[in-house]
Scaffold this motif. Structure first.
Motif, PDB file in Angstrom:
ATOM      1  N   SER A 130      10.696  -2.177   2.832  1.00 30.20           N
ATOM      2  CA  SER A 130      10.916  -3.597   3.125  1.00 30.20           C
ATOM      3  C   SER A 130      10.382  -4.536   2.042  1.00 30.20           C
ATOM      4  O   SER A 130      10.483  -5.758   2.192  1.00 30.20           O
ATOM      5  CB  SER A 130      10.257  -3.958   4.458  1.00 30.20           C
ATOM      6  OG  SER A 130       8.849  -3.775   4.402  1.00 30.20           O
ATOM      7  N   PHE A 178       2.836  -6.273   4.680  1.00 31.39           N
ATOM      8  CA  PHE A 178       3.412  -5.278   5.583  1.00 31.39           C
ATOM      9  C   PHE A 178       2.795  -5.394   6.966  1.00 31.39           C
ATOM     10  O   PHE A 178       3.499  -5.421   7.987  1.00 31.39           O
ATOM     11  CB  PHE A 178       3.197  -3.873   5.025  1.00 31.39           C
ATOM     12  CG  PHE A 178       3.679  -2.779   5.945  1.00 31.39           C
ATOM     13  CD1 PHE A 178       5.032  -2.550   6.133  1.00 31.39           C
ATOM     14  CD2 PHE A 178       2.775  -1.965   6.623  1.00 31.39           C
ATOM     15  CE1 PHE A 178       5.487  -1.537   6.981  1.00 31.39           C
ATOM     16  CE2 PHE A 178       3.212  -0.956   7.467  1.00 31.39           C
ATOM     17  CZ  PHE A 178       4.575  -0.742   7.645  1.00 31.39           C
ATOM     18  N   ASP A 231       5.890  -7.434   8.747  1.00 31.37           N
ATOM     19  CA  ASP A 231       6.901  -6.420   8.992  1.00 31.37           C
ATOM     20  C   ASP A 231       6.690  -5.800  10.378  1.00 31.37           C
ATOM     21  O   ASP A 231       5.648  -5.199  10.628  1.00 31.37           O
ATOM     22  CB  ASP A 231       6.828  -5.333   7.916  1.00 31.37           C
ATOM     23  CG  ASP A 231       8.031  -4.397   7.944  1.00 31.37           C
ATOM     24  OD1 ASP A 231       8.628  -4.231   9.024  1.00 31.37           O
ATOM     25  OD2 ASP A 231       8.368  -3.828   6.894  1.00 31.37           O
TER      26      ASP A 231
END
Length: 292
Positions: A149, A159, A163
């Protein structure tokens, strides 16, 4: 580093210490949790007026002896004590302070060779703002979900907080999130003039309520060693011991090595992970060699 930073750090630390913890009688009505300013002053051996000045954010000219006394009165751990010293150092630097230059993207060849030479463990080269700068093969396989990602350099905090896959990857997400923010605040205190760190904090504070709430706690920690659990989409749950190694020749970089306990299920899963990644890389190489 504003006076607000100093004030909020000392206020939040004071709120964590009860009279019972330091052997003081708990008398009267307390409007806020924790010790009163006067009680901290008594424990530290300074006047109430002087401690009030410090808690209002003015650490200019404060001696090491007074910093140590306050740290002891407020039951600071090693990370909190170091952070207080960082705040005092910044306050005394004043306008003479210079912005710290950003760490370059290049990695010394011999350091790259060192990372690659680690074969039975996952080795990650990181910088102060928790970017992954380089990995060995096993670490690249382990952290493949982060690379899916993000463009490089991959950021742990981005992250964790931006995410949704992070909550699947980290079974102990709340613990990981707390530690990430506390580590980042420790680094911010150590390098207050590093624009890349302040920009990251600003971005995460704007985009993540979870980050913003944790940042307001002013918790700090030394990221040195521990155990981390991850749920990899290929091999499942792994439990890894990690140690963070300082690199004196490479200011701003550190090496984290993740290992599995000998004979453990995780040790076998790391072997499976390495095998999977080798097959993935082989398939990718084959596809690039024979384009459609």
């Amino acid at each position: 580093m504003s006076k607000d930073e100093v004030r909020e750090f000392l206020v939040t630390r004071r709120a964590k210490v009860t009279p019972q913890m330091v052997g003081l009688p708990d008398v009267g009505t307390r409007r806020v949790p924790g010790l009163r300013r006067g009680e901290v002053a008594v424990l530290a051996g300074v006047s109430v007026e002087y401690y009030t000045k410090l808690e209002r954010g003015d650490l200019r000219g404060v001696s090491d002896e007074v910093l140590d006394a306050i740290a002891s009165a407020l039951r600071f751990d090693e990370a909190e004590r170091s952070h207080l010293y960082d705040l005092a150092r910044t306050a005394n630097a004043g306008t003479r302070a210079r912005r710290r230059p950003a760490v370059g993207a290049t990695v010394r060849a011999s350091l790259r060779h060192l990372v690659d030479s680690v074969t039975d463990a996952a080795a990650v080269l990181g910088n102060q703002r928790a970017d992954i700068v380089a990995t060995n093969t096993l670490a690249r396989a382990l952290y493949d979900p982060l690379y899916l990602s993000q463009t490089e350099p991959v950021s742990y905090p981005r992250f964790i907080f931006l995410d949704p896959a992070a909550r699947r990857f980290y079974p102990d997400w709340d613990v990981i999130a707390d530690a990430s923010v506390a580590s980042l605040r420790t680094v911010a205190g150590r390098s207050p003039f590093d624009r890349s760190i302040t920009d990251l904090v600003g971005e995460l504070s704007t985009r993540s309520d979870e980050f913003r709430v944790r940042w307001a706690r002013h918790d700090v920690r030394l990221h040195i060693e521990g155990i981390k659990r991850m749920h990899h989409p290929v091999v499942g749950l792994v439990e890894l011991e990690y140690n963070v190694l300082a690199l004196p020749a490479d200011d701003g970089l550190n090496l984290t090595v993740y290992t599995a306990a000998p004979g453990s299920e995780t040790e076998e899963k790391l072997r499976l992970l390495a095998s999977w990644w080798a097959s993935e890389q082989g398939a990718a190489l084959g596809a690039s060699s024979h384009p459609a």
